[in-house]
Design a protein around this motif. Sequence first.
Motif, mmCIF file in Angstrom:
data_model
loop_
_atom_site.group_PDB
_atom_site.id
_atom_site.type_symbol
_atom_site.label_atom_id
_atom_site.label_comp_id
_atom_site.label_asym_id
_atom_site.label_seq_id
_atom_site.Cartn_x
_atom_site.Cartn_y
_atom_site.Cartn_z
ATOM 1 N N UNK A 124 -7.751 7.191 3.082
ATOM 2 C CA UNK A 124 -7.984 8.069 3.972
ATOM 3 C C UNK A 124 -5.599 8.576 4.303
ATOM 4 N N UNK A 125 -5.168 9.234 3.678
ATOM 5 C CA UNK A 125 -3.814 8.941 4.659
ATOM 6 C C UNK A 125 -3.058 7.431 4.074
ATOM 7 N N UNK A 126 -3.251 6.997 2.983
ATOM 8 C CA UNK A 126 -3.566 5.710 2.508
ATOM 9 C C UNK A 126 -1.990 5.970 1.375
ATOM 10 N N UNK A 127 -0.514 5.876 1.953
ATOM 11 C CA UNK A 127 0.661 5.438 0.902
ATOM 12 C C UNK A 127 0.397 4.889 -0.384
ATOM 13 N N UNK A 128 1.198 5.180 -1.267
ATOM 14 C CA UNK A 128 0.899 4.553 -2.634
ATOM 15 C C UNK A 128 1.569 3.290 -2.370
#
Length: 210
Positions: A124-128
């Motif tokens: 989660x909260x993983x940037x592209x």
Amino acid sequence: MAARAGPGAAVIPPFFGQWESAERIGDILSGALRAEDDPLWPRSGARDAAEYAEWADHLCGVACLRMALGARGIAPPRAFDLARELTTRGGYVVQPDGFIRGLIYAPAASWLAEAHGIAAEVRVDMPAEAIPALVAKGGMFVASVHPWVRWQEREPPSRGGHLVLVFAAAGDVLRFHNPSGHSPAAQADTRLPVADFARFYAGRGIWLPG
């Protein structure tokens, strides 16, 4: 079996759609064909056409897991066999009003580990911008995106709500399979720059390390 393009090249997973007739997905999405009239629905393992029509719209995650298994050389279960197994584990929840919630990531990740020995991590909260590193060296990422990712030129009204399987990156361009692609070009080995992918991407998913 997964296809290889040569030494060091990405493993391209087999493609599975949410609906069994991949060439008819566009018609199903447009309403030109009812899902229960998909002639290949028995192949899914659904009990009847009505169950198939009710559930297929929710099986993007099942399709992604089946593709990921195929990329590892594992024969995947039928779509509805897998959906039922995941439901017993909490991966899908049928709410009192009949709405089907899922795919829920943690039970799916546990199933991959327990049933097939495949390490999987919920992210989660993983940037592209971090996805290319995730899919390096054979890794795959089941990513939450808006379903309008099938129309790459459109600006989505929100992010998330649908799952695709990202299996490789070429520089800053992600390569992925979209189980609800409305055309062959929008289904298998679709390519989109990270910056454009980010417009659809909700910042979460399931990582399968290589």
